[in-house]
Design an enzyme around this catalytic site. Structure first.
Site, short mmCIF file in Angstrom:
data_model
loop_
_atom_site.label_atom_id
_atom_site.label_comp_id
_atom_site.label_asym_id
_atom_site.label_seq_id
_atom_site.Cartn_x
_atom_site.Cartn_y
_atom_site.Cartn_z
N ASP A 268 0.79 -1.03 0.12
CA ASP A 268 -0.01 0.05 -0.07
C ASP A 268 0.92 1.22 0.11
OD1 ASP A 268 -3.19 0.62 0.74
OD2 ASP A 268 -1.80 2.28 1.22
N TYR B 94 7.44 -1.50 -4.65
CA TYR B 94 7.09 -2.66 -5.67
C TYR B 94 8.05 -3.73 -5.65
CZ TYR B 94 2.92 -0.32 -7.15
OH TYR B 94 1.59 0.36 -7.34
N GLY C 27 -7.93 1.37 -5.49
CA GLY C 27 -8.62 2.43 -6.05
C GLY C 27 -9.67 2.95 -5.14
N ARG D 271 -20.98 1.96 -10.03
CA ARG D 271 -19.58 1.52 -9.96
C ARG D 271 -18.78 2.52 -11.29
NH1 ARG D 271 -22.61 -3.07 -9.37
NH2 ARG D 271 -22.00 -4.30 -7.58
N PRO E 236 -14.85 0.27 -12.19
CA PRO E 236 -15.51 -0.70 -12.91
C PRO E 236 -14.91 -1.95 -13.23
CG PRO E 236 -15.39 1.23 -14.29
CD PRO E 236 -14.71 1.60 -12.95
N THR F 139 -23.46 -13.64 -8.86
CA THR F 139 -24.10 -15.12 -9.04
C THR F 139 -24.29 -15.49 -7.57
OG1 THR F 139 -23.10 -15.22 -11.16
CG2 THR F 139 -23.59 -17.59 -9.71
N ALA F 140 -23.31 -15.27 -6.50
CA ALA F 140 -23.74 -16.00 -5.14
C ALA F 140 -24.79 -15.07 -4.45
CB ALA F 140 -22.22 -15.54 -4.37
N HIS G 250 -20.23 -6.66 -14.21
CA HIS G 250 -20.38 -6.69 -12.96
C HIS G 250 -20.87 -5.15 -12.65
CE1 HIS G 250 -19.93 -7.10 -8.66
NE2 HIS G 250 -18.75 -5.99 -8.69
N THR H 205 -18.65 -2.56 0.83
CA THR H 205 -18.90 -4.32 0.61
C THR H 205 -17.54 -4.73 0.70
OG1 THR H 205 -18.76 -4.38 -1.74
CG2 THR H 205 -20.99 -3.77 -0.67
#
Length: 310
Positions: A32, A63, A77, A86, A121, A149-150, A175, A230
């Site tokens: 981070d 990195y 992000g 989104r 997105p 889907t879940a 999505h 979320t």
């Protein structure tokens, strides 16, 4: 197996916890730009590891620290805020990905590394990461509509009174707000959804299906309104995708990756076979004429937004 997670905010931390709990990795590197946050997350997760699997967890803000990583998970992000879609994140997060991907690629084995994308997105970011990394599309994979889907399976399970494990149904396309529930291809046990409902005397009319589709598409907004963001669901989805790759499971997941070339290039979620090499095959779902039209519309939305940032 060494895993690097880029971005240790709410989502990145949840992903790290879920990945640790799989027991399939021996080292997790948390990167981070806020080194203090990364170190705190590594310490906290390291303490938790003493109660479970023995995983080496380190924090880096260079990195160079991700060198040797087999899989890199991009969770960096801006997060979606209450009232935002989104796509509202498009410009902010495209700049984040444009900065991250070249730095990641300078420090990994380009012949073997796989990238898992979580940044929204999502489908647009998968396309951008594929272009910038120059990796084969099969090795740049977004969690796509795995979580959507879940959510669908959870709602159907409650509606039908059977376990989610007995239901096969997919959300495909973006999505996002244009995702498509594949009602036509849905099955319960060895039966089509319609046959199951007839045998069990369950009513699932089009109005109910439309309500379920709406709930699936809007689940994230409801959760964000209630808890600000979320994270548990996407953490579990990322860990499940990781498990599928590490174990070479060749399981079918609704992940997002690029297919096509030139102006026909698009990333969207479809049922895909996933194994150690990444995506090994894409399946064509059984769709009604209406569902097929909605899927094409979804693809056009993704492509339009991608064209706006490149």
């Amino acid at each position: 197996m060494k895993i690097a997670i880029i971005g240790v905010g709410t989502v990145g931390s949840a992903v790290a916890t879920a990945v640790k709990n799989t027991g399939f990795v021996h080292e997790i590197v948390l990167f981070d730009k806020d080194g203090v946050r990364a170190r705190a997350a590594a310490e906290d997760l390291g303490h938790a590891a003493s109660f479970g699997f023995d995983v080496k967890i380190t924090a880096v803000n260079s990195y160079r620290g991700i060198r040797g990583s087999d899989i890199v998970i991009i969770a960096a992000g801006a997060n979606q805020k209450p009232g935002e879609t989104r796509m509202d994140l498009l410009n902010k997060n495209s700049e984040v990905i444009k900065d991250i991907i070249p730095r990641v690629m300078a420090n990994v084995d380009v012949k073997n590394v796989k990238i898992i994308m979580l940044t929204n997105p999502l489908d647009v970011m998968v396309m951008l990461a594929t272009k910038l990394s120059k990796l084969p599309p099969a090795r740049v994979i977004g969690t796509g509509t795995m979580l959507d889907t879940a959510r669908l399976l959870t709602i159907l399970s409650r509606q039908l009174g059977v376990s989610t494990q007995s239901i096969s149904a997919y959300v495909v396309g973006e999505h996002g707000d244009s995702s498509v529930v594949d009602w036509t291809g849905a099955t319960v046990g060895a039966l089509t959804l319609d046959d199951f409902c007839r045998q069990m005397k369950i009513s699932l009319p089009e109005t109910t299906r439309n309500t379920i589709s709406h709930r699936v598409r809007n689940a994230a907004y409801e959760i964000i309104r209630g808890r600000g963001a979320t994270w548990d669901g996407i953490g579990a989805a990322a860990a499940d995708l990781l498990r599928c790759i590490i174990n070479d499971e060749h399981r079918i997941l609704t992940v997002s990756c690029v297919s096509g070339t030139g102006n026909d290039m698009i990333a969207m979620s479809l049922p895909r076979v996933v194994g150690a090499g990444g995506v090994t095959a894409t399946l064509k779902p059984k769709l009604s004429t209406k569902e097929s039209s909605a899927l094409r519309r979804s693809g056009k939305i993704i492509r339009k937004n991608y064209d706006a940032i490149v």
